[in-house]
Design a protein around this motif. Structure first.
Motif, PDB file in Angstrom:
ATOM      1  N   GLN A 109     -13.363  12.980  19.436  1.00 33.66           N
ATOM      2  CA  GLN A 109     -14.134  12.534  20.687  1.00 33.66           C
ATOM      3  C   GLN A 109     -13.920  11.223  21.160  1.00 33.66           C
ATOM      4  O   GLN A 109     -13.844  10.975  22.254  1.00 33.66           O
ATOM      5  N   ASN A 110     -13.921  10.207  20.129  1.00 30.65           N
ATOM      6  CA  ASN A 110     -13.879   9.053  20.647  1.00 30.65           C
ATOM      7  C   ASN A 110     -12.301   8.382  20.862  1.00 30.65           C
ATOM      8  O   ASN A 110     -12.262   7.173  21.232  1.00 30.65           O
ATOM      9  N   TRP A 111     -11.621   9.040  20.296  1.00 29.74           N
ATOM     10  CA  TRP A 111     -10.052   8.763  20.494  1.00 29.74           C
ATOM     11  C   TRP A 111      -9.563   7.629  19.513  1.00 29.74           C
ATOM     12  O   TRP A 111      -8.700   6.919  19.487  1.00 29.74           O
ATOM     13  N   CYS A 112     -10.558   7.175  18.608  1.00 28.58           N
ATOM     14  CA  CYS A 112     -10.051   6.057  17.799  1.00 28.58           C
ATOM     15  C   CYS A 112      -9.945   6.491  16.271  1.00 28.58           C
ATOM     16  O   CYS A 112     -10.095   7.874  16.004  1.00 28.58           O
ATOM     17  N   ILE A 113      -9.796   5.472  15.317  1.00 26.55           N
ATOM     18  CA  ILE A 113      -9.449   5.948  13.933  1.00 26.55           C
ATOM     19  C   ILE A 113     -10.198   6.917  13.358  1.00 26.55           C
ATOM     20  O   ILE A 113     -11.427   6.817  13.651  1.00 26.55           O
ATOM     21  N   SER A 114      -9.893   7.863  12.701  1.00 25.82           N
ATOM     22  CA  SER A 114     -10.849   8.958  12.100  1.00 25.82           C
ATOM     23  C   SER A 114     -10.880   8.393  10.742  1.00 25.82           C
ATOM     24  O   SER A 114     -10.138   8.292   9.841  1.00 25.82           O
ATOM     25  N   PRO A 115     -12.273   8.254  10.440  1.00 23.37           N
ATOM     26  CA  PRO A 115     -12.662   7.754   9.009  1.00 23.37           C
ATOM     27  C   PRO A 115     -12.015   8.599   7.989  1.00 23.37           C
ATOM     28  O   PRO A 115     -11.644   8.125   6.789  1.00 23.37           O
ATOM     29  N   GLU A 116     -12.171   9.780   8.035  1.00 25.23           N
ATOM     30  CA  GLU A 116     -11.690  10.894   7.020  1.00 25.23           C
ATOM     31  C   GLU A 116     -10.246  10.576   6.985  1.00 25.23           C
ATOM     32  O   GLU A 116      -9.690  10.576   5.665  1.00 25.23           O
ATOM     33  N   SER A 117      -9.604  10.449   7.870  1.00 23.72           N
ATOM     34  CA  SER A 117      -8.090  10.532   7.951  1.00 23.72           C
ATOM     35  C   SER A 117      -7.599   8.845   7.068  1.00 23.72           C
ATOM     36  O   SER A 117      -6.738   8.897   6.257  1.00 23.72           O
ATOM     37  N   PHE A 118      -8.480   7.999   7.583  1.00 26.11           N
ATOM     38  CA  PHE A 118      -8.117   6.762   6.901  1.00 26.11           C
ATOM     39  C   PHE A 118      -8.599   6.831   5.369  1.00 26.11           C
ATOM     40  O   PHE A 118      -7.515   6.410   4.616  1.00 26.11           O
ATOM     41  N   GLU A 119      -9.503   7.286   5.084  1.00 24.99           N
ATOM     42  CA  GLU A 119      -9.952   7.306   3.705  1.00 24.99           C
ATOM     43  C   GLU A 119      -8.858   8.046   2.742  1.00 24.99           C
ATOM     44  O   GLU A 119      -8.491   7.860   1.593  1.00 24.99           O
ATOM     45  N   LYS A 120      -8.340   9.333   3.373  1.00 26.48           N
ATOM     46  CA  LYS A 120      -7.312  10.116   2.711  1.00 26.48           C
ATOM     47  C   LYS A 120      -6.032   9.269   2.609  1.00 26.48           C
ATOM     48  O   LYS A 120      -5.456   9.689   1.580  1.00 26.48           O
ATOM     49  N   ALA A 121      -5.749   8.417   3.422  1.00 24.61           N
ATOM     50  CA  ALA A 121      -4.456   7.833   3.321  1.00 24.61           C
ATOM     51  C   ALA A 121      -4.566   6.450   2.273  1.00 24.61           C
ATOM     52  O   ALA A 121      -3.570   5.853   2.120  1.00 24.61           O
ATOM     53  N   ILE A 122      -5.673   6.124   1.717  1.00 22.09           N
ATOM     54  CA  ILE A 122      -5.687   5.077   0.976  1.00 22.09           C
ATOM     55  C   ILE A 122      -5.002   5.283  -0.381  1.00 22.09           C
ATOM     56  O   ILE A 122      -5.100   6.341  -1.081  1.00 22.09           O
ATOM     57  N   THR A 123      -4.271   4.310  -0.734  1.00 22.25           N
ATOM     58  CA  THR A 123      -3.340   4.542  -2.191  1.00 22.25           C
ATOM     59  C   THR A 123      -3.693   2.940  -2.763  1.00 22.25           C
ATOM     60  O   THR A 123      -4.187   2.144  -2.250  1.00 22.25           O
ATOM     61  N   THR A 124      -3.114   2.695  -3.847  1.00 21.96           N
ATOM     62  CA  THR A 124      -3.157   1.408  -4.458  1.00 21.96           C
ATOM     63  C   THR A 124      -2.458   0.231  -3.774  1.00 21.96           C
ATOM     64  O   THR A 124      -2.592  -0.708  -3.846  1.00 21.96           O
ATOM     65  N   ARG A 125      -1.637   0.735  -2.824  1.00 24.49           N
ATOM     66  CA  ARG A 125      -0.720  -0.116  -2.098  1.00 24.49           C
ATOM     67  C   ARG A 125      -1.409  -0.581  -0.861  1.00 24.49           C
ATOM     68  O   ARG A 125      -0.905  -1.643  -0.185  1.00 24.49           O
ATOM     69  N   THR A 126      -2.564  -0.014  -0.574  1.00 22.40           N
ATOM     70  CA  THR A 126      -3.063  -0.098   0.745  1.00 22.40           C
ATOM     71  C   THR A 126      -3.789  -1.711   0.780  1.00 22.40           C
ATOM     72  O   THR A 126      -4.403  -2.036  -0.110  1.00 22.40           O
ATOM     73  N   LYS A 127      -3.533  -2.418   1.530  1.00 19.64           N
ATOM     74  CA  LYS A 127      -3.876  -3.902   1.732  1.00 19.64           C
ATOM     75  C   LYS A 127      -4.558  -4.277   2.767  1.00 19.64           C
ATOM     76  O   LYS A 127      -5.274  -5.511   3.043  1.00 19.64           O
ATOM     77  N   ALA A 128      -4.692  -3.509   3.855  1.00 17.43           N
ATOM     78  CA  ALA A 128      -5.545  -3.510   5.142  1.00 17.43           C
ATOM     79  C   ALA A 128      -5.727  -2.590   5.986  1.00 17.43           C
ATOM     80  O   ALA A 128      -4.533  -1.494   5.776  1.00 17.43           O
ATOM     81  N   VAL A 129      -6.727  -2.370   6.796  1.00 16.80           N
ATOM     82  CA  VAL A 129      -6.732  -1.307   7.934  1.00 16.80           C
ATOM     83  C   VAL A 129      -6.790  -2.218   9.337  1.00 16.80           C
ATOM     84  O   VAL A 129      -7.560  -3.013   9.300  1.00 16.80           O
ATOM     85  N   ILE A 130      -6.352  -1.317  10.194  1.00 19.76           N
ATOM     86  CA  ILE A 130      -6.314  -1.833  11.595  1.00 19.76           C
ATOM     87  C   ILE A 130      -7.267  -0.846  12.424  1.00 19.76           C
ATOM     88  O   ILE A 130      -6.306   0.021  13.165  1.00 19.76           O
ATOM     89  N   PRO A 131      -8.231  -0.654  12.505  1.00 19.95           N
ATOM     90  CA  PRO A 131      -9.109   0.189  13.284  1.00 19.95           C
ATOM     91  C   PRO A 131      -8.907  -0.326  14.722  1.00 19.95           C
ATOM     92  O   PRO A 131      -8.782  -1.780  15.061  1.00 19.95           O
ATOM     93  N   VAL A 132      -8.573   0.422  15.803  1.00 20.10           N
ATOM     94  CA  VAL A 132      -8.264  -0.118  17.303  1.00 20.10           C
ATOM     95  C   VAL A 132      -9.484   0.570  18.269  1.00 20.10           C
ATOM     96  O   VAL A 132      -9.857   1.565  18.162  1.00 20.10           O
ATOM     97  N   ASP A 133     -10.040  -0.348  18.957  1.00 21.13           N
ATOM     98  CA  ASP A 133     -11.037   0.180  19.843  1.00 21.13           C
ATOM     99  C   ASP A 133     -10.346   0.572  21.314  1.00 21.13           C
ATOM    100  O   ASP A 133     -10.030  -0.232  22.304  1.00 21.13           O
ATOM    101  N   LEU A 134      -9.971   1.798  20.865  1.00 18.54           N
ATOM    102  CA  LEU A 134      -9.018   2.427  22.022  1.00 18.54           C
ATOM    103  C   LEU A 134      -9.623   2.555  23.452  1.00 18.54           C
ATOM    104  O   LEU A 134     -10.532   3.113  23.546  1.00 18.54           O
ATOM    105  N   TYR A 135      -9.003   2.118  24.703  1.00 16.15           N
ATOM    106  CA  TYR A 135      -9.386   2.182  26.060  1.00 16.15           C
ATOM    107  C   TYR A 135     -10.747   1.757  26.277  1.00 16.15           C
ATOM    108  O   TYR A 135     -11.638   2.285  27.096  1.00 16.15           O
TER     109      TYR A 135
END
Ligand SMILES: Cc1ncc(COP(=O)(O)O)c(C=O)c1O
Length: 381
Positions: A109-135
């Protein structure tokens, strides 16, 4: 169909006497003891507008993201999560750091980062997330923040395209630990080139400020004393003057974009199977660029539509390509089926067209664009 008087540009600013007056003032007087006069005023008024405590003007938004990653202490091999559909500038500073971009899916719907997809991608090496306010739209920031806080992951909000957007009444760019904006010539408020980084965290601000100018420290008694190897990411007072004039017109500029959205959607709303920029009830979308995702029934691609527009004197842009699909970035996704990993990005990007979005767009021009588009689609069903 009335043919427009000019080639319709895909982007461009609104310049009035206000911009000309402030830039002239900067060129005439903004030197010597007044060398920062417009920059200081810009910082003050940008802080008032956004509500951010600290504002750091920089040469562009790409460097602001780079400074944010440096200040957060990102190390080689760290993973930084970023949506797969955004402009490449959201991701290339991750490469500058020898860190690894992890490309995740966007929300349909909003074409911005999917929270579910973000959560699934987290590992112990994750050190930041960059959500983008697209368009000019906003992601589900409450959900993003909740996930980020649960895993102790700092948030860099890329609001390059969304100055003036709001989420629960708060200004875009102020919902992360650090926010970044762009003032390049295509943006809603622009300075030719330019960027700003905002934060409420004094330590992060201090670090970014130091690295912005060759690692020099302000509190040192010695001049030209470097405590770090930094960068030359300084902006100029002349650019700040231009951005300041635009900032003072920001609500007018947002209103122009929102008007253009209505011109397009009033004319195209009844056309079957087109999806436009959305706006959740707790969001003010600036509609920086109006996009339409064409349904599969149309058997066409965004590239073909761009060609058809070109034949008719209209400049348009493709909906961003998934970053993971571009040759420069495939090194980060070797062995992965990204179309399977990020199905929304790969499904809608080929069918997404960005309509002309110059601030000077007229209703007659929007009318013409819609006529050409509808005529084209009729033959593609
Ligand atoms: C989402 C996004 N991030 C970052 C940038 C980088 O901005 P700049 O051109 O000021 O470096 C842009 C600019 O186009 C952008 O659209």
């Amino acid at each position: 169909m009335t043919t427009p008087k000019r080639r319709i540009p895909s982007a461009g600013p609104s310049i009035t006497e206000a911009e000309i007056r402030l830039v002239t003032e900067a060129v005439r007087y903004g030197w010597y003891e007044k060398r920062n006069m417009h920059m200081d005023q810009f910082i003050k008024e940008f802080s008032e507008y956004t509500g951010a405590k600290y504002v750091l003007p920089v040469v562009n938004c790409t460097s602001a993201i780079h400074l944010a990653l440096l200040a957060l202490g990102i190390k080689p091999g760290n993973e930084i999560i970023v949506p797969d559909v955004t402009w490449a500038a959201s991701a290339c500073p991750i490469h500058y750091m020898n860190a690894t971009p992890i490309f995740v899916d966007i929300d349909r719907q909003n074409w911005c980062i999917s929270p579910e997809s973000f959560e699934k991608a987290i590992t112990t090496r994750t050190k930041a997330v960059i959500p983008v306010d697209l368009y000019g739209n906003m992601p589900d920031m409450d959900h993003i923040r909740e996930i980020a806080d649960d895993h102790d992951i700092p948030v860099i909000e890329d609001a390059a395209e969304a100055l003036g957007a709001k989420y629960n009444g708060r200004q875009a760019g102020t919902l992360g630990d650090i926010g970044v904006y762009s003032f390049n010539a295509t943006k809603l408020a622009m300075a030719g080139q330019g960027g700003a980084l905002v934060t409420d965290n004094h330590d992060l601000f201090d670090k970014c400020k130091q690295l912005r100018h060759h690692g020099m420290v302000e509190y040192s008694k010695k001049m030209f004393w470097c405590e770090d190897i930094g960068y030359n990411y300084q902006w100029t007072n002349i650019q700040a003057a231009l951005a300041l004039a635009q900032l003072r017109r920001i609500e007018e500029l947002v209103a122009m974009k929102r008007q253009a959205f209505h011109w397009y959607t009033d004319r195209l709303g009844a056309v079957e199977d087109l999806q436009f920029n959305s706006e959740a009830p707790n969001v003010r979308n600036t509609y920086w660029i109006v996009n339409a995702i064409m349904g599969k029934r149309y058997h066409t691609t965004k590239e073909q539509v761009i060609e058809e527009f070109q034949r008719n004197g209209i400049d348009s842009r493709p909906f961003f390509y998934p970053i993971s699909s571009m040759p420069a970035y495939t090194r980060y996704v070797k062995g992965k089926n990204m179309a399977k990993a990020n199905p929304v990005c790969y499904d809608i990007s080929p069918r997404g067209i960005s309509f002309p979005a110059a601030a000077t767009l007229t209703e007659e021009e929007a009318d013409f664009v819609c006529d050409v588009f509808v005529h084209y689609l009729k033959h593609k069903k």
